[in-house]
Design a protein around this motif. Structure first.
Motif, PDB file in Angstrom:
ATOM      1  N   TYR A  95      -8.672   3.304   3.602  1.00 21.92           N
ATOM      2  CA  TYR A  95      -7.706   2.592   4.447  1.00 21.92           C
ATOM      3  C   TYR A  95      -6.465   3.492   4.598  1.00 21.92           C
ATOM      4  CZ  TYR A  95     -10.590  -1.766   3.485  1.00 21.92           C
ATOM      5  OH  TYR A  95     -11.545  -2.527   3.422  1.00 21.92           O
ATOM      6  N   GLY A  96      -6.185   3.466   5.933  1.00 25.47           N
ATOM      7  CA  GLY A  96      -4.885   4.206   6.105  1.00 25.47           C
ATOM      8  C   GLY A  96      -5.430   5.962   6.388  1.00 25.47           C
TER       9      GLY A  96
ATOM     10  N   LEU B 254       1.366  -9.167   0.774  1.00 26.45           N
ATOM     11  CA  LEU B 254       0.001  -8.908   0.874  1.00 26.45           C
ATOM     12  C   LEU B 254      -0.428  -9.901  -0.552  1.00 26.45           C
ATOM     13  CD1 LEU B 254      -0.328  -5.116   1.039  1.00 26.45           C
ATOM     14  CD2 LEU B 254      -2.116  -6.819   1.980  1.00 26.45           C
TER      15      LEU B 254
ATOM     16  N   LYS C  14      -7.375  -2.820  -2.179  1.00 24.49           N
ATOM     17  CA  LYS C  14      -6.587  -3.100  -1.110  1.00 24.49           C
ATOM     18  C   LYS C  14      -5.090  -3.345  -1.529  1.00 24.49           C
ATOM     19  CE  LYS C  14      -8.918  -6.516   0.486  1.00 24.49           C
ATOM     20  NZ  LYS C  14     -10.211  -6.453  -0.381  1.00 24.49           N
TER      21      LYS C  14
ATOM     22  N   SER D 293      -3.976   0.551  -1.164  1.00 26.37           N
ATOM     23  CA  SER D 293      -4.522   1.361  -0.070  1.00 26.37           C
ATOM     24  C   SER D 293      -3.915   0.802   1.181  1.00 26.37           C
ATOM     25  CB  SER D 293      -5.939   1.590   0.029  1.00 26.37           C
ATOM     26  OG  SER D 293      -6.638   0.305  -0.086  1.00 26.37           O
ATOM     27  N   VAL D 294      -3.956  -0.572   1.236  1.00 29.98           N
ATOM     28  CA  VAL D 294      -3.394  -1.262   2.519  1.00 29.98           C
ATOM     29  C   VAL D 294      -1.820  -1.062   2.572  1.00 29.98           C
ATOM     30  CG1 VAL D 294      -2.837  -3.330   3.908  1.00 29.98           C
ATOM     31  CG2 VAL D 294      -5.302  -2.789   2.878  1.00 29.98           C
TER      32      VAL D 294
ATOM     33  N   THR E 188       3.291  -7.451  -3.283  1.00 33.95           N
ATOM     34  CA  THR E 188       1.656  -7.446  -3.333  1.00 33.95           C
ATOM     35  C   THR E 188       1.106  -7.941  -4.577  1.00 33.95           C
ATOM     36  OG1 THR E 188      -0.242  -5.690  -2.865  1.00 33.95           O
ATOM     37  CG2 THR E 188       1.632  -4.661  -4.103  1.00 33.95           C
TER      38      THR E 188
ATOM     39  N   ILE F  24      -7.461 -10.269   5.385  1.00 29.05           N
ATOM     40  CA  ILE F  24      -7.545  -8.792   5.139  1.00 29.05           C
ATOM     41  C   ILE F  24      -8.749  -8.741   4.022  1.00 29.05           C
ATOM     42  CG2 ILE F  24      -6.151  -9.107   2.930  1.00 29.05           C
ATOM     43  CD1 ILE F  24      -6.280  -6.256   5.544  1.00 29.05           C
TER      44      ILE F  24
ATOM     45  N   TYR G 111     -11.215  -2.171   9.356  1.00 34.00           N
ATOM     46  CA  TYR G 111      -9.824  -1.631   9.147  1.00 34.00           C
ATOM     47  C   TYR G 111     -10.212  -0.174   8.502  1.00 34.00           C
ATOM     48  CZ  TYR G 111      -8.355  -6.449  10.298  1.00 34.00           C
ATOM     49  OH  TYR G 111      -8.064  -7.697  10.887  1.00 34.00           O
TER      50      TYR G 111
ATOM     51  N   MET H  66      -7.408   1.853  11.057  1.00 36.49           N
ATOM     52  CA  MET H  66      -5.753   1.725  10.939  1.00 36.49           C
ATOM     53  C   MET H  66      -5.352   1.257  12.143  1.00 36.49           C
ATOM     54  SD  MET H  66      -3.334   1.798   9.039  1.00 36.49           S
ATOM     55  CE  MET H  66      -1.651   1.816   9.117  1.00 36.49           C
TER      56      MET H  66
ATOM     57  N   LEU I 147      -5.915  -2.553  12.650  1.00 35.96           N
ATOM     58  CA  LEU I 147      -5.108  -3.206  11.615  1.00 35.96           C
ATOM     59  C   LEU I 147      -3.739  -3.388  12.206  1.00 35.96           C
ATOM     60  CD1 LEU I 147      -4.487  -4.648   8.995  1.00 35.96           C
ATOM     61  CD2 LEU I 147      -4.263  -2.381   8.004  1.00 35.96           C
TER      62      LEU I 147
END
Length: 496
Positions: free
Chosen positions: A274-275, A332, A338, A341-342, A356, A420, A428, A434, A437
């Motif tokens: 992710y990312g 989040l 996630k 990482s998100v 988050t 998500i 994603y 990415m 997303l």
């Protein structure tokens, strides 16, 4: 049952877990499960966790030895995708009744169900899951599976994770133990090479892994087994010949990664797709591990070239969204990998993270969040729906990223929401993921519906003396509908 107890204690004593290493011997044996509050949801049982990990193995028949409700509650609870076989989408259960339990017909019914699946579908393997009922009445699942495997000439794998033994996360790990004990290492592949890897804890939600695999293909890296996303039984059986492994979801299969390293010398690392920077770092670490295991060092140079090319393309695509999203605030409400990482992925394009959750995150996950956010005030263990609603209704976030359970909290607060979690419809992962997303966040935030739903209703407006503005088109349509329904006239309402 004694063997199951010993297996559970072994899973609790996980030396690869930082949190577990910090405990004394007594606390380590108690595991990570917290006492449940009476009347509160447990978040899934061990059977549910085992089924989550193993059901995405696409060409296997998953047979639930239990009353029908056990299978009905756990079938297809992950949005995993398959590039071929669809047998995993078929639900199999012995459908035990009260009479079967009283008369002791469970084992006979299970053996018959295995034979019927063999004759009708001919799968390479059948995974058998006992649940609370069949474990409590003492059905010998392992003996039945062994006898059926000998008679019918196919793998019949007992997945001994009845719901009462613990939490969903414990079930994840017990599923890994079942693969280690009955599947991995049972087949010797004839095409093992120096660029073979395993990906553990990747579920291929909405086809996410298909955005990453082409990158590995371009580097000449072969995924020997992706466990469990879009997996095949024979690939997992030969997974012990991989040269390196990446663990995507450590809370689920860290025990499997560690024990494969001990038995077959397969080094592993924990990473994320992710990312942009996380994907690049994962590709680097995969290449570095392969070189340490004997691969040609030239792969390191090719990896850097690929990263530079893909990052340039991704940043160019993201530039169109940066001005529209920079400074936007995201909350989040998720967990696990996630949770950090998100966060890192969104901060890369200038989005502000106002909070988050870390409810299902490991100690390592929380440390990563601290390194990224550098502020404990943005981290919460869990947030009640009332608190979540208050935060959103006060406009402290521009969008909520969470699972389906909290979407209605966001909608009630008239705040954009994006799925998500595992039920999501869009992939994603990787560079393209990415971009997708960010595109979905942009669509959600700038949807014109939010401006309309935040306007006061025509019947709530109070007229101001000397100030009358014409109604908007949407107000006029709404007002006419109310008049028609209630029999009122235009004069009964003031102007906004």
């Amino acid at each position: 049952m004694s063997s199951l107890r010993a297996k559970i204690q072994d899973v609790f004593n996980e030396p690869a877990c930082e949190k577990n290493r910090g405990k004394d011997a007594k606390a380590r044996k108690e595991g990570c499960s917290k006492p449940l509050t009476p009347g509160a949801a447990a978040g899934g049982c061990a059977f549910d966790g085992a089924k989550i990990v193993l059901q995405p193995i696409t060409d296997v028949a998953h047979l639930i030895h239990a009353p029908l409700a056990c299978e009905g509650n756990s079938w297809d609870n992950r949005g995993a995708a398959s590039s071929g076989p669809t047998l995993w989408r078929t639900s199999f259960t012995t459908d035990l009744t009260e009479l079967d339990v009283v008369m002791g017909q469970g084992e006979r019914k299970l053996f018959k169900a295995i034979r019927e699946i063999k004759e009708a579908y001919g799968p390479p393997a059948i995974f058998v899951y006992p649940t609370c009922v069949t474990a409590l009445i003492g059905d010998d699942i392992e003996a039945i599976c062994k006898r059926a495997a000998e008679k019918y000439g196919l793998a019949v794998v007992p997945v001994n994770a009845p719901g009462f033994v613990g939490s969903k996360n414990l079930g994840n790990k017990l599923a890994g133990e079942a693969l280690l004990e009955h599947v991995i290492g049972t087949l010797e592949p004839d095409d093992a090479g120096p660029y073979d890897i395993n990906i553990l804890g990747e579920f291929n939600l909405s086809g996410e892994f298909w955005l990453v695999k082409p990158l590995l293909d371009r580097l000449g890296i072969r995924v020997r087994a992706c466990i469990p996303g879009d997996a095949r039984y024979l690939d997992i059986a030969g997974a012990h010949r991989a040269r390196a492994a990446m663990v995507v979801c450590s809370t689920a299969l860290i025990n499997l990664a560690r024990k494969m390293g001990q038995r077959w010398g397969i080094p592993f690392f924990e990473g994320s797709f992710y990312g942009i920077s996380a994907t690049s770092e994962a590709l680097r670490q995969i290449s570095q591990l392969l070189v340490k295991k004997g691969a040609d060092p030239e792969i390191l140079g090719r990896t850097e070239l690929l990263i530079a090319e893909e990052e340039a393309i991704a940043w160019k695509k993201l530039a169109a969204y940066r001005l529209r999203l920079e400074g936007k605030r995201v909350l989040l409400n998720t967990g696990g990998v996630k949770s950090w990482s998100v966060v890192h992925a969104l901060m890369e394009i200038g989005i502000e993270i106002v909070g988050t959750s870390v409810k299902k995150s490991t100690i390592e996950d929380k440390e990563r969040i601290n390194q990224i956010l550098k502020d404990d005030n943005h981290i919460f263990e869990q947030m009640a729906a009332r608190e979540l609603y208050a935060m959103l209704s006060e406009h402290r976030a521009d969008i909520l990223l969470s699972g389906g359970r909290t979407q209605f909290v966001a909608l009630k607060a008239k705040t954009p929401w994006l799925d998500i979690n595992q039920e999501r419809l869009h992939p994603y992962a990787g560079y393209d993921g990415m971009v997708e997303l960010v595109r979905q966040i942009d669509i959600a935030i700038h949807n014109p519906i939010w401006a309309q739903v935040r306007e006061p209703a025509p019947w709530d407006c109070q007229p101001t003396a000397g100030e009358v503005r014409p109604r908007t088109k949407s107000e006029t349509v709404t007002l006419h509908a109310v008049q028609e329904f209630s029999g009122t006239t235009a004069g009964d309402f003031g102007e906004c």
